[in-house]
Every structure is written in C-alpha cells, then in structure tokens.
Write a protein that holds these residues in place. Structure first.
Motif, PDB file in Angstrom:
ATOM      1  N   ASN A  62       0.812  -1.227   0.000  1.00  0.00           N
ATOM      2  CA  ASN A  62       0.000   0.000   0.000  1.00  0.00           C
ATOM      3  C   ASN A  62       0.842   1.273   0.000  1.00  0.00           C
ATOM      4  O   ASN A  62       0.568   2.213  -0.744  1.00  0.00           O
ATOM      5  CB  ASN A  62      -0.920   0.040   1.230  1.00  0.00           C
ATOM      6  CG  ASN A  62      -1.930  -1.090   1.236  1.00  0.00           C
ATOM      7  OD1 ASN A  62      -2.036  -1.834   0.260  1.00  0.00           O
ATOM      8  ND2 ASN A  62      -2.655  -1.236   2.323  1.00  0.00           N
ATOM      9  N   ASP A  63       1.839   1.295   0.867  1.00  0.00           N
ATOM     10  CA  ASP A  63       2.608   2.536   1.027  1.00  0.00           C
ATOM     11  C   ASP A  63       3.358   2.911  -0.249  1.00  0.00           C
ATOM     12  O   ASP A  63       3.296   4.056  -0.698  1.00  0.00           O
ATOM     13  CB  ASP A  63       3.613   2.384   2.181  1.00  0.00           C
ATOM     14  CG  ASP A  63       2.934   2.556   3.534  1.00  0.00           C
ATOM     15  OD1 ASP A  63       1.953   3.305   3.619  1.00  0.00           O
ATOM     16  OD2 ASP A  63       3.393   1.917   4.492  1.00  0.00           O
ATOM     17  N   ASP A  64       4.056   1.950  -0.825  1.00  0.00           N
ATOM     18  CA  ASP A  64       4.833   2.256  -2.026  1.00  0.00           C
ATOM     19  C   ASP A  64       3.952   2.722  -3.174  1.00  0.00           C
ATOM     20  O   ASP A  64       4.305   3.652  -3.912  1.00  0.00           O
ATOM     21  CB  ASP A  64       5.619   1.015  -2.480  1.00  0.00           C
ATOM     22  CG  ASP A  64       6.936   0.870  -1.739  1.00  0.00           C
ATOM     23  OD1 ASP A  64       7.353   1.824  -1.067  1.00  0.00           O
ATOM     24  OD2 ASP A  64       7.542  -0.210  -1.844  1.00  0.00           O
ATOM     25  N   VAL A  65       2.815   2.071  -3.336  1.00  0.00           N
ATOM     26  CA  VAL A  65       1.921   2.431  -4.441  1.00  0.00           C
ATOM     27  C   VAL A  65       1.326   3.821  -4.198  1.00  0.00           C
ATOM     28  O   VAL A  65       1.250   4.652  -5.114  1.00  0.00           O
ATOM     29  CB  VAL A  65       0.825   1.368  -4.616  1.00  0.00           C
ATOM     30  CG1 VAL A  65      -0.195   1.801  -5.664  1.00  0.00           C
ATOM     31  CG2 VAL A  65       1.443   0.022  -5.008  1.00  0.00           C
ATOM     32  N   ALA A  66       0.943   4.086  -2.958  1.00  0.00           N
ATOM     33  CA  ALA A  66       0.401   5.417  -2.631  1.00  0.00           C
ATOM     34  C   ALA A  66       1.470   6.487  -2.832  1.00  0.00           C
ATOM     35  O   ALA A  66       1.174   7.592  -3.308  1.00  0.00           O
ATOM     36  CB  ALA A  66      -0.124   5.435  -1.196  1.00  0.00           C
ATOM     37  N   GLY A 114      -6.413   3.383  -1.781  1.00  0.00           N
ATOM     38  CA  GLY A 114      -7.064   4.681  -1.940  1.00  0.00           C
ATOM     39  C   GLY A 114      -7.015   5.501  -0.667  1.00  0.00           C
ATOM     40  O   GLY A 114      -6.784   6.716  -0.684  1.00  0.00           O
ATOM     41  N   ARG A 115      -7.193   4.840   0.451  1.00  0.00           N
ATOM     42  CA  ARG A 115      -7.168   5.538   1.728  1.00  0.00           C
ATOM     43  C   ARG A 115      -5.760   6.040   2.061  1.00  0.00           C
ATOM     44  O   ARG A 115      -5.585   7.136   2.591  1.00  0.00           O
ATOM     45  CB  ARG A 115      -7.692   4.627   2.837  1.00  0.00           C
ATOM     46  CG  ARG A 115      -8.190   5.357   4.040  1.00  0.00           C
ATOM     47  CD  ARG A 115      -8.808   4.401   5.028  1.00  0.00           C
ATOM     48  NE  ARG A 115     -10.211   4.163   4.760  1.00  0.00           N
ATOM     49  CZ  ARG A 115     -11.198   4.760   5.460  1.00  0.00           C
ATOM     50  NH1 ARG A 115     -10.893   5.606   6.421  1.00  0.00           N
ATOM     51  NH2 ARG A 115     -12.446   4.497   5.196  1.00  0.00           N
ATOM     52  N   GLU A 116      -4.764   5.235   1.733  1.00  0.00           N
ATOM     53  CA  GLU A 116      -3.379   5.691   1.953  1.00  0.00           C
ATOM     54  C   GLU A 116      -3.076   6.934   1.113  1.00  0.00           C
ATOM     55  O   GLU A 116      -2.389   7.854   1.563  1.00  0.00           O
ATOM     56  CB  GLU A 116      -2.384   4.579   1.588  1.00  0.00           C
ATOM     57  CG  GLU A 116      -2.378   3.407   2.557  1.00  0.00           C
ATOM     58  CD  GLU A 116      -1.797   3.753   3.923  1.00  0.00           C
ATOM     59  OE1 GLU A 116      -1.109   4.778   4.031  1.00  0.00           O
ATOM     60  OE2 GLU A 116      -2.052   3.007   4.884  1.00  0.00           O
ATOM     61  N   ILE A 117      -3.579   6.929  -0.115  1.00  0.00           N
ATOM     62  CA  ILE A 117      -3.371   8.095  -0.979  1.00  0.00           C
ATOM     63  C   ILE A 117      -4.076   9.312  -0.387  1.00  0.00           C
ATOM     64  O   ILE A 117      -3.498  10.403  -0.288  1.00  0.00           O
ATOM     65  CB  ILE A 117      -3.893   7.801  -2.404  1.00  0.00           C
ATOM     66  CG1 ILE A 117      -3.044   6.703  -3.057  1.00  0.00           C
ATOM     67  CG2 ILE A 117      -3.898   9.068  -3.256  1.00  0.00           C
ATOM     68  CD1 ILE A 117      -3.648   6.125  -4.328  1.00  0.00           C
ATOM     69  N   ALA A 118      -5.325   9.121   0.031  1.00  0.00           N
ATOM     70  CA  ALA A 118      -6.095  10.245   0.587  1.00  0.00           C
ATOM     71  C   ALA A 118      -5.436  10.794   1.847  1.00  0.00           C
ATOM     72  O   ALA A 118      -5.358  12.015   2.037  1.00  0.00           O
ATOM     73  CB  ALA A 118      -7.522   9.791   0.881  1.00  0.00           C
ATOM     74  N   ASP A 119      -4.950   9.911   2.705  1.00  0.00           N
ATOM     75  CA  ASP A 119      -4.276  10.369   3.932  1.00  0.00           C
ATOM     76  C   ASP A 119      -3.062  11.233   3.602  1.00  0.00           C
ATOM     77  O   ASP A 119      -2.793  12.234   4.269  1.00  0.00           O
ATOM     78  CB  ASP A 119      -3.821   9.178   4.773  1.00  0.00           C
ATOM     79  CG  ASP A 119      -4.979   8.519   5.521  1.00  0.00           C
ATOM     80  OD1 ASP A 119      -6.046   9.159   5.657  1.00  0.00           O
ATOM     81  OD2 ASP A 119      -4.819   7.366   5.951  1.00  0.00           O
ATOM     82  N   ARG A 120      -2.311  10.820   2.587  1.00  0.00           N
ATOM     83  CA  ARG A 120      -1.153  11.611   2.188  1.00  0.00           C
ATOM     84  C   ARG A 120      -1.597  12.971   1.631  1.00  0.00           C
ATOM     85  O   ARG A 120      -1.065  14.023   2.006  1.00  0.00           O
ATOM     86  CB  ARG A 120      -0.328  10.850   1.139  1.00  0.00           C
ATOM     87  CG  ARG A 120       0.520   9.721   1.738  1.00  0.00           C
ATOM     88  CD  ARG A 120       0.919   8.722   0.652  1.00  0.00           C
ATOM     89  NE  ARG A 120       1.867   7.716   1.125  1.00  0.00           N
ATOM     90  CZ  ARG A 120       1.557   6.708   1.948  1.00  0.00           C
ATOM     91  NH1 ARG A 120       0.316   6.585   2.413  1.00  0.00           N
ATOM     92  NH2 ARG A 120       2.481   5.831   2.310  1.00  0.00           N
TER      93      ARG A 120
END
Lengths: 312, 312
Positions: free
Chosen positions: A99-103, A155-161
């Motif tokens: 998740n992290d790398d993709v986000a 998607g949530r990891e992206i939004a958090d960033r």
C-alpha cells in the motif's frame, strides 16, 4: 515429486526463495501448463502465480489436484476467481504490504505532472535555464481538490497523504465510508466535476473496466490531472489519450496501461504525461514482503493451515 | 515625480501591477542604480526588489531618501539587512504565502529521486520497458527516517507532509521545538547519522553558508538523499558533487544551486540528481500572492502604515 508450480517472471531473489522452499516446477506463463507431463500436472497442489496473463478455468482443468493459487500482488484480475471457486480452488493475494509504495508513487506522480517537474528538469538540463532564466509558472497543487476513485486500502493511503498537502478530499466508493471531512460521491462524474485531480485506485477486472469513462474525463476539466496506479483497464484509455492530445485535461500520471509493457505509442508522443513502468510496488523492501507473503500462503496450504490472505 | 524604484526580473503580470500601482522607475538589477539621474535617485523612498544579485550599503547610499526595501520572496539574503538597519531602512519579505508550493516541491523531489521516477520515465519512453519487461527495483521511502535541517515555516510544512508518509521525523533547529514525536538534534552531523533523507530548509545568508558540510553529507550514508529547497549556499556544493559522483550518497533533489542559473555543469552529468530550475514557489497562484504582498508592503510604507511583514 513436487507439489508446487511456479508461474511468472520472478526476480532472482524471489525465484531462489521459491526454489529453496518448495522445489517447484517453474514455467514462464500459464500457457506453459499444457506442455508439462501429465504426471507432473497431476502432482501440482498449489500454484505460485505472478503476472498479468490470463489464468482461467481451462488452465486450472489441466491441474486435476490443484487446491490453491497464490497470487503475487494485491490485484488478482488475471486469475478467474469464479472459475477457481467453482473448482474448489482457493486464491490468495498479497494485500497491504504494498500500500505505502503504491500510494507514494501516486502522490509523487500528481506533483511531478502538476508542477511540470520532469519537463522543468529537461529544460534545465538542456541549457535553457542558463540561457533564459526563469522557468514558466505552473499551477499550485496543494490546497486543491482531489478525488479518489475507489477508497480501498490503497485509496485511503493516498487520501491520507494528500490530506497532509491540505487538499480537500472527495471520493467515490461503492458505499459511503466513515471519513469525517471527506466528501462522498455516489457517481464518478459528480466526483470528477467537483475536483481537479482524479486518482484511480480501483480494483481491476471486468467490473471496473473503463469505469473512468470519457464522460468522467470530460467532467474533470482543463486543469484536470488523472493519476492511475490501479490497472490500465479501469480507465477508458482511448478517451484519456484523446483528452490529453487535445488539451481537454492538463495531464496524467500513469503507472499502469493497457497491454503493458507494449503500451500505446501515442503516450510516448505526449509531454503532459508522466509515464512510469508499473513500478508502484517496485521496491526491494516491498517486493521481498510480497514474495514472503505469497510463499507463506503456499506453505500454509501445504501444511493444512488457514490461508493468510484468501480472496475467495 | 516617482517615489518607488522597481529592481529585478519580474513577470509581465507583476510588472504591470507594479507600474499601475506606483508608476515607478524600473531597472534590471542593483548595478543600474548608479546610472539613474541624481534627482531620480533622490526621489526614491521605496524599492520593490526581486532577484539574487547583491543589494548592499553602497547601493543604498545612492538613494539618500530610501526608507524601505520590499523583497519579493521569503529569502532576503541578497539584501544586506544590517546595512539597511544602519541606515534606518526597513526591509520586508513575502513569507508564508509560498510555504506550501516550496514544501510540495521538496517532498516531490524526494520521491522522484528515491523512486527513480525520472529515470524510469526515460527508460519506459526509450522503448526499454517494451523490450525488457520489469524496471529495476528501487528503495522504499515512506516509513523511513527523514531529517529536516531548519524547522522554520517551510521546514515544518515539509515535516508535516512527510509525517503523512509515516516517516520518522528528525530535525535540526537552533532550539528544540514543541514537536511531539519528532526527534531534535542540536548538531547536523548527528541528524544526518540518524536519517536517510536530509531536507534542507534553512534561511540563506552568511550564517548558514555550507552548513550542510562534507561531514554532514558523509554522515548520511550510501542510501542517503539530500533535498535542498533553500539556497545553494547552505550546502557545501563541492562536497555534495563529490559524494554524488562517487556514489557515497544515493542521490539528491535540488531546486537551488550556487550561481543560478549558470550552475555547475557537473550536475548535468549526474543521473542521480533531480534538477529543478528554482521553481519551488513558481506557480501562478503563489507568485501572484507574493507580488501582492510585496506591493502591499510598499503601499503601506508610502501611506505611513505599519509594514505587513518586516524583517528588521
């Protein structure tokens, strides 16, 4: 006698680990199954699968004692899960560890495209900075409106960033989530109309094919940027190419395409697209974690233990 | 009679606004002051200054009725503030309005370099993706250790963003700040030793010259990435170039250099550096806000009102 079949283009590290752990038979892609001896095929109980080539019911039928397919990657759209379920075959994937790398790549592509960083780099390196002085102005990204298409784990990891960049977060998902301060849209056109940046984090497969349609892309508008880290199939690529070529949206940041790695050559002619070679999860750390999780699923299956990350 | 002198390379938009507001005399750089008529010089009460060329006491002495210098930009290291203060000249800058854009570029450069996004883009576009399949693996950035050198307004914006990437935040500042969970280092070498990524957000000027020294760079180590959005002067550039050329650190993301825009040509030969043409604050929105704040300071001075953002 071996009980594990390894399919796909693995790194040397992953292949070594698979070989040490399972002493498997290894082939490059699902079409190779038919070429195996009947006795070899009969012995296969588990498949460690990697890649984007179709693994369907007809391939499964060549493996009469198959009990599980362990996919390398979170997206398992290459595997016909319905066909697997119908045959009593369990499927696993490798969620969360990537998740992290993709986000990270999603967010970095948004800024790289929006702030013209690749173009500015070329411009400076070609001597034009020295010659002309200031680089042209681009548009402010932080504080803007971002729309996440698909608010699953990634998607949530992206939004958090993006929230840390003070962005106003909008999202589409099948149902509204518990996300105070973020705006839910039941319809992707409404989402695209509300934002300037659309980040696609859907699952792949038939159900999401061309989900980001020509209509969605048109609704984004001329300052719009499309970022896709999911699958090439989730976006109407022809519509996206047209919009990019005609300047109807500002740009795109794409880690995924149809027909990778032989992608549509029209992308190469565009300088308002950041092209990444599907490297979202492509770090030493994350690929090691993905390989480990795949192998742990295969080991659990052989040991008769509960699978770690089943999808059916 | 005009009371305002405009110095520097402004955009057409900014120059138009300055001309409409102040009907000023305009010159390209401080060396042009000496060429103005004595009566013109005597009339100047305020200078709207932009650029990186030195504006010192001898230039100020050519303007006997000068009362203020309004700098365009947060960094006012080109202006000799001590000389200004000694002459009763007030200096203003344009803080805060550019924090977000500059922090965005800092974070984007870190990922662009660390995840090799520029290299991967070139690799894909050159046909190698199609030919060779998977791109080489790089290193995971999120979840890592980041060190911010200088935790002023911009440094804090950078740290807040990196925290959303789950990074462990360390920082150097003149004194410890109220930052729960972040680790303070009183010494930059200790900071560099503790982290893999060093983001330089110091003020410019004599006091911070080569603050990121050869020792600091060496302490960072072979996975290290240096990001600089402050001034080229804050980093020992010769030491940085040596470390990059010899692979003693992994890479750099640089928006600022010595002698911009005629930067050291050794940078162009390196492919482990993201080169940006000092475009941190270079968006339409932010440059408009910077221009407005500069003009508001000049207007306040002419009106006898309190200056909005004085620095002395």
């Amino acid at each position: 006698m071996t009980a594990t079949l390894v399919i796909g283009p693995y790194s040397d590290t992953d292949l070594d680990a698979l070989e040490k752990t399972f002493k498997p038979v290894a082939i490059a892609d699902p079409s190779g199954i038919a070429g195996l001896e009947k006795s070899t095929r009969a012995a296969i109980a588990a498949v460690a699968f990697k890649g984007h080539l179709h693994f369907g019911g007809s391939e499964m039928d060549l493996l009469p004692n198959l009990g599980m397919i362990a996919n390398y990657g979170v997206g398992y759209d290459a595997i016909d899960v319905a066909a697997a379920s119908a045959r009593g075959v369990k499927v696993t994937n490798t969620p969360d560890v990537l998740n992290d790398d993709v986000a990270d790549i999603a967010v970095a592509m948004l800024f790289m495209q929006g702030r013209e960083m690749e173009h500015a780099s070329r411009w400076a390196r070609s001597g034009q900075w020295k010659e002309k002085g200031e680089y042209r102005l681009n548009r402010k990204i932080s504080g803007g409106k971002a729309g996440i298409v698909g608010l699953g784990r990634i998607g949530r990891e992206i939004a958090d960033r993006l929230a840390a960049f003070k962005m106003d977060i909008h999202y589409f998902a099948r149902s509204e989530k518990d996300t105070p301060g973020w705006t839910y849209h039941a319809d992707p056109v409404s989402l695209a109309r509300a934002v300037d940046y659309l980040v696609v984090a859907l699952v792949g497969g038939k159900e999401t094919e061309k989900f980001v349609s020509a209509k969605v892309i048109d609704a984004l508008g001329p300052l719009g940027i499309v970022v896709n880290i999911s699958r090439g199939s989730t976006v109407d690529e022809a519509a996206l190419l047209n919009a990019l070529e005609q300047g109807r949206i500002a740009g795109a940041g794409l880690d995924v395409f149809l027909n990778e790695p032989d992608i549509d050559a029209r992308f190469y002619a565009l300088d308002n697209v950041v092209i990444q070679p599907h490297q979202g999860s492509g770090t030493v750390e994350t690929r090691a974690a993905m390989g480990q999780l795949q192998r742990d699923n295969v080991s659990a299956f052989h040991a008769g233990d509960a699978l770690l990350t089943p999808v059916n």
